[in-house]
Scaffold this motif. Structure first.
Motif, PDB file in Angstrom:
ATOM      1  N   PHE A   1     -17.558  25.064  -7.936  1.00  0.00           N
ATOM      2  CA  PHE A   1     -17.343  23.978  -6.979  1.00  0.00           C
ATOM      3  C   PHE A   1     -16.121  24.230  -6.096  1.00  0.00           C
ATOM      4  CE2 PHE A   1     -16.441  19.765  -5.418  1.00  0.00           C
ATOM      5  CZ  PHE A   1     -17.700  19.229  -5.240  1.00  0.00           C
TER       6      PHE A   1
ATOM      7  N   GLN B   1     -17.738  27.239   6.110  1.00  0.00           N
ATOM      8  CA  GLN B   1     -16.703  27.717   5.177  1.00  0.00           C
ATOM      9  C   GLN B   1     -17.349  28.602   4.115  1.00  0.00           C
ATOM     10  OE1 GLN B   1     -14.328  25.180   2.551  1.00  0.00           O
ATOM     11  NE2 GLN B   1     -13.880  23.880   4.314  1.00  0.00           N
TER      12      GLN B   1
ATOM     13  N   LEU C   1     -21.100  28.368  -0.998  1.00  0.00           N
ATOM     14  CA  LEU C   1     -20.389  28.625  -2.242  1.00  0.00           C
ATOM     15  C   LEU C   1     -21.003  29.853  -2.897  1.00  0.00           C
ATOM     16  CD1 LEU C   1     -20.235  24.977  -3.680  1.00  0.00           C
ATOM     17  CD2 LEU C   1     -18.753  26.052  -1.998  1.00  0.00           C
TER      18      LEU C   1
ATOM     19  N   ILE D   1     -28.845  29.023   8.354  1.00  0.00           N
ATOM     20  CA  ILE D   1     -27.693  28.409   9.004  1.00  0.00           C
ATOM     21  C   ILE D   1     -27.948  28.181  10.485  1.00  0.00           C
ATOM     22  CG2 ILE D   1     -25.244  28.739   9.521  1.00  0.00           C
ATOM     23  CD1 ILE D   1     -25.062  30.043   6.767  1.00  0.00           C
TER      24      ILE D   1
ATOM     25  N   GLU E   1      -7.486  23.290  -3.350  1.00  0.00           N
ATOM     26  CA  GLU E   1      -8.814  22.740  -3.652  1.00  0.00           C
ATOM     27  C   GLU E   1      -8.782  21.981  -4.974  1.00  0.00           C
ATOM     28  OE1 GLU E   1     -12.230  25.130  -3.054  1.00  0.00           O
ATOM     29  OE2 GLU E   1     -11.732  25.479  -0.944  1.00  0.00           O
TER      30      GLU E   1
ATOM     31  N   VAL F   1     -16.814  30.086   0.491  1.00  0.00           N
ATOM     32  CA  VAL F   1     -15.922  29.838  -0.642  1.00  0.00           C
ATOM     33  C   VAL F   1     -16.349  30.658  -1.852  1.00  0.00           C
ATOM     34  CG1 VAL F   1     -14.863  28.054  -2.090  1.00  0.00           C
ATOM     35  CG2 VAL F   1     -15.767  27.454   0.159  1.00  0.00           C
TER      36      VAL F   1
ATOM     37  N   ILE G   1     -24.052  24.051   1.005  1.00  0.00           N
ATOM     38  CA  ILE G   1     -23.684  22.645   1.042  1.00  0.00           C
ATOM     39  C   ILE G   1     -23.773  22.197   2.488  1.00  0.00           C
ATOM     40  CG2 ILE G   1     -21.720  21.070   0.680  1.00  0.00           C
ATOM     41  CD1 ILE G   1     -22.781  22.164  -1.924  1.00  0.00           C
ATOM     42  N   PRO G   2     -24.307  21.025   2.817  1.00  0.00           N
ATOM     43  CA  PRO G   2     -24.562  19.896   1.918  1.00  0.00           C
ATOM     44  C   PRO G   2     -25.971  19.803   1.343  1.00  0.00           C
ATOM     45  CG  PRO G   2     -24.784  19.173   4.177  1.00  0.00           C
ATOM     46  CD  PRO G   2     -24.438  20.619   4.231  1.00  0.00           C
ATOM     47  N   ASP G   3     -26.884  20.691   1.674  1.00  0.00           N
ATOM     48  CA  ASP G   3     -28.245  20.430   1.196  1.00  0.00           C
ATOM     49  C   ASP G   3     -28.493  20.934  -0.227  1.00  0.00           C
ATOM     50  OD1 ASP G   3     -28.637  23.190   1.678  1.00  0.00           O
ATOM     51  OD2 ASP G   3     -29.039  22.739   3.774  1.00  0.00           O
TER      52      ASP G   3
ATOM     53  N   MET H   1     -20.748  23.088   7.279  1.00  0.00           N
ATOM     54  CA  MET H   1     -21.462  23.653   6.121  1.00  0.00           C
ATOM     55  C   MET H   1     -20.523  24.477   5.253  1.00  0.00           C
ATOM     56  SD  MET H   1     -25.026  25.330   7.067  1.00  0.00           S
ATOM     57  CE  MET H   1     -26.536  24.456   7.045  1.00  0.00           C
ATOM     58  N   HIS H   2     -20.798  24.473   3.966  1.00  0.00           N
ATOM     59  CA  HIS H   2     -20.042  25.338   3.060  1.00  0.00           C
ATOM     60  C   HIS H   2     -21.028  26.275   2.364  1.00  0.00           C
ATOM     61  CE1 HIS H   2     -16.626  22.159   2.414  1.00  0.00           C
ATOM     62  NE2 HIS H   2     -16.947  22.311   3.679  1.00  0.00           N
TER      63      HIS H   2
ATOM     64  N   ASN I   1      -7.230  28.859  -5.304  1.00  0.00           N
ATOM     65  CA  ASN I   1      -6.601  28.032  -4.287  1.00  0.00           C
ATOM     66  C   ASN I   1      -6.217  26.681  -4.893  1.00  0.00           C
ATOM     67  OD1 ASN I   1      -5.969  26.377  -2.163  1.00  0.00           O
ATOM     68  ND2 ASN I   1      -7.577  27.181  -0.818  1.00  0.00           N
TER      69      ASN I   1
END
Ligand SMILES: Cc1cc2nc3c(=O)[nH]c(=O)nc-3n(C[C@H](O)[C@H](O)[C@H](O)COP(=O)(O)O)c2cc1C
Lengths: 130, 599
Positions: free
Chosen positions: B120, B37, B4, B78, B128, B39, B56-58, B1-2, B125
């Motif tokens: 995004f 992650q 953001l 989560i 990315e 971000v 993310i991803p949902d 999972m991310h 960085n």
């Protein structure tokens, strides 16, 4: 960091880095990859949906299959939990019931990779949920 | 999972950096730091409801998140997989929570090209950015080693300058490439002086590498080895991110000597502006960079002939540049397939004013104002009526109901009496007074005029005085004629774009809201009820019970008792002495019997 020396160097680095953001790219255009929804209401979690979900994510990743695995609420098939919905690009979604990690592996190998049908498909009596 | 988390200027002002830290700590406490992650990204555009956290991803889109909410998101979403409903976006029309960004009307009609990486990637960085095909366009352009062919791609794409003028970018590059000199410059205009516009800032904060890459491509095409970014010092976060990005690009060998083994050298420096509107005009910008006064000069010579340090220079806007790498990567055919016949691609707008969803949006050229305001913007706030939409900032004009279905592009907006400008879009409802709004824009131009030429320095001041006179209730029909005539004179005679466009708000409102001007001048009324001098607070003697509260509330003691006792009442009613009233509204706010109204 060593300097990037030429275009093919750059391409190689890109391929190596791709995984870092693959998940974000796939979820940006879910219709172009395999989408899996895992029923995660309380009953689903109790019956092991969480483990199935982790397994799916790791297994698909290991086999380098582009997929988005998300969790959804109750799918309305409490009797058959854990349930997952699998939607391949351009196809109608299918719902599988009583999915444990073994079943999940079979779904990946037979249905997702080879397109064969496997046992455990539930009747389509509902619309794909978000 | 991310996870953001928006790290743009708006969201960091409401603690998004603390949110990042809290998430990291919560995840660590739950042994999830390897699985999830965190971000810090650039702007998602939905600034009004920030800080934004996207899962993310949902694509779950949490709004107005506070550091205190992080524990719940980790525990519920989560760990248990259940969305935290109260933090989801509430649709203003349906009054329902929306599960994820894909189902939000705000995003449905958007196409994100210039903003592709904002919200995004982590802008600090470079990896990315590279993972998102970053620097691939530069790599291709250098490997092909054919500047003319690259310029041709930009020409065919139909890209036009997003800084306001709409000049074809490929053609500009071609002209600069043909002027020979020992040194040329590629200049990025990040002055962004249009009040309310913040797309350039968001791109620099959210995707600084795209600008570096585009400048290098432009430099290679026109034959410049040096790039300069003129950025206002009021943008500290954008400056910081850009500097970090430049340092990283140098470290990776994507700026500096012999880039990617091509033999091409290119590097970028920053130049700070003090934040004057006129310094966004390219000749003034160049003078300011040279250490001269930030004043425009007559064109020709154009910067492409004689620019920075008298050398051929190519000036492009931030958003224009942000499109370049994508055009190279995806092809001009793809880009040219989006938009209208003469305006290709997308435009970023800063949607503001009386709409439900305000923020930064990127839409294809040719979309209608109706779609932007009523679908993406979610309609007018509080169920009020749409009155006008201002585009193009202080250089643009006000459009009305009859323009709502016009496809938005450079030429249609000009034909309708406004312009694209840098992409400001302010929506007004029935409570806005168009004369006051126009005066507001003139306030700005009078303040920002550099004073070099008389039409702009004196003419705009006179326009402002006339508008002020009208809002005070002292205007005449001759004044309206004078407004029109003077506007045309200023337009025809001012030295630079500032003065040549500053009367646009006057002309467009006179055209589209003539009756409202006449109401101010002839009837001495402000239909929107905004011009204080034209308002009267009046007490209805039949409703007034004579309690005297208003007289106590009045700060200037202008309310007195009359001799009239209305049938059924015991005390005589109150009355306001209009000659002394300061229109503060305290009496009306305090009256429990609704006896006081505005006329
Ligand atoms: C008063 C005035 C202010 C301007 N401000 C800006 C600005 O803030 N940013 C910008 O990019 N262009 C601004 N411009 C336009 C620039 O002069 C120039 O046309 C532009 O930077 C060219 O880039 P483009 O072709 O990529 O749009 C301004 C023009 C005028 C007349």
């Amino acid at each position: 960091m060593n300097k990037i020396k030429n275009l093919s160097d750059l391409r190689k680095i890109k391929d190596d880095l791709q995984n870092k953001i693959k998940l974000r790219e796939n979820s940006n255009s879910p219709e172009s990859v395999v989408q899996i929804k895992v029923g995660m209401a309380t009953s689903g979690i109790a019956s092991g949906a969480k483990e199935v979900m982790s397994f799916l994510i790791d297994e698909l990743d290991r086999r380098k299959i582009d997929a988005v695995v998300t969790q959804v609420g109750d799918m309305g098939y409490c009797y058959a939990e854990p349930t997952i919905e699998v939607k391949k690009p351009g196809q109608d979604p299918l719902v599988f019931g009583y999915v444990n990690t073994e079943k999940a592996k079979e779904i990946i190998e037979k249905y997702i990779i080879n397109g064969e049908l496997v046992e455990g498909i539930l009747p389509a009596n509902y619309q794909s949920i978000d | 999972m991310h996870l953001l988390i928006c790290g743009g200027t708006g969201c960091t002002a409401s603690q998004s950096l603390e949110i990042v830290d809290k998430f990291k700590a919560e995840l660590k406490a739950n042994n999830l730091e390897d699985e999830v992650q965190v971000v810090k990204t650039g702007c998602f555009g939905f600034c009004e409801k920030g800080p934004i956290v996207k899962v993310i991803p949902d694509n779950t889109f949490y709004t107005e998140v506070t550091p205190a909410d992080t524990a719940e998101i980790v525990k519920e979403h989560i760990i248990k997989g259940r969305k935290v409903n109260r933090l989801l976006y509430l649709d203003p029309k349906e009054k329902e929570h929306v599960s994820d960004s894909k189902h939000m009307n705000f995003y449905k009609k958007q196409i994100r090209i210039a903003l592709r990486n904002c919200g995004f990637i982590n802008p600090e960085n470079i990896e990315e950015y590279i993972a998102r095909d970053g620097y691939a366009a530069l790599g291709d352009v250098l490997a092909n080693n054919n500047p003319t062919a690259t310029i041709d791609i930009i020409k065919k794409s139909g890209l036009r300058g997003r800084g306001g003028g709409g000049f074809p970018t490929g053609m500009k590059w071609e002209i600069a490439s043909k002027n020979h000199a020992d040194q040329k410059y590629i200049i990025c205009n990040a002055d962004e002086g249009d009040p309310g516009a913040f797309m350039d800032r968001s791109i620099l904060e959210g995707d600084p590498h795209s600008i570096i890459e585009a400048m290098a491509i432009g430099g290679f095409c026109i034959g410049a080895t040096k790039g300069l970014v003129y950025i206002r010092a009021e943008y500290p976060l954008a400056i910081h991110r850009l500097q970090v990005a430049i340092d990283q690009a140098r470290e990776y060998g994507l700026l500096g000597k012999d880039i990617l083994g091509s033999g091409f050298d290119f590097d970028i420096d920053l130049r700070y502006g003090a934040g004057a509107f006129v310094c966004g005009e390219e000749t003034a910008l160049i003078h300011s960079m040279e250490g001269q006064r930030g004043e425009p000069t007559f064109k020709p010579p154009f910067p492409a002939q004689e620019g920075y340090m008298k050398k051929p220079s190519n000036v492009n806007n931030v958003e224009t540049l942000a499109n370049i790498p994508v055009i190279i990567n995806k092809g001009w055919e793809w880009f040219a397939s989006i938009g209208t016949e003469k305006s290709k691609g997308t435009k970023v707008f800063a949607l503001a004013g009386q709409v439900n969803n305000v923020g930064l949006i990127e839409v294809p050229m040719g979309i209608t104002l109706r779609e932007v305001i009523f679908e993406i913007g979610g309609g007018i706030k509080d169920g009020r009526k749409f009155k006008a939409v201002q585009t193009g900032g202080p250089s643009g004009g006000c459009l009305t109901e009859k323009h709502l279905d016009t496809p938005i592009d450079y030429d249609n907006l000009i034909a309708a009496g406004s312009m694209m400008g840098s992409g400001g879009m302010v929506v007004m409802d029935e409570t806005s007074c168009m004369v006051s709004i126009t005066k507001f824009y003139l306030d700005f131009t009078v303040e920002e005029s550099c004073g070099k030429c008389t039409p702009c320095r004196v003419g705009n001041k006179r326009l402002h005085e006339l508008l002020d006179k009208i809002t005070q209730g002292n205007g005449t029909m001759e004044d309206l004629e004078m407004l029109r005539e003077l506007s045309h004179v200023i337009k025809d005679t001012a030295l630079c774009g500032l003065g040549q466009t500053s009367p646009n708000p006057v002309l467009s409102t006179i055209d589209n809201f003539w009756d409202e001007y006449v109401a101010h001048v002839v009837d001495k009324k402000c239909p929107a009820g905004q011009c204080k001098k034209l308002m009267q607070y009046v007490i209805d003697p039949e409703l007034c019970i004579g309690c005297g509260k208003c007289a106590k509330d009045c700060p200037v003691s202008t309310i007195k008792r009359t001799d009239y006792i209305a049938p059924g009442h015991k005390l005589a009613s109150m009355e306001i002495d209009q000659s002394k009233c300061i229109k503060c509204g305290a009496c009306q706010a305090g009256c429990k019997f609704n006896a006081i109204s505005v006329k």
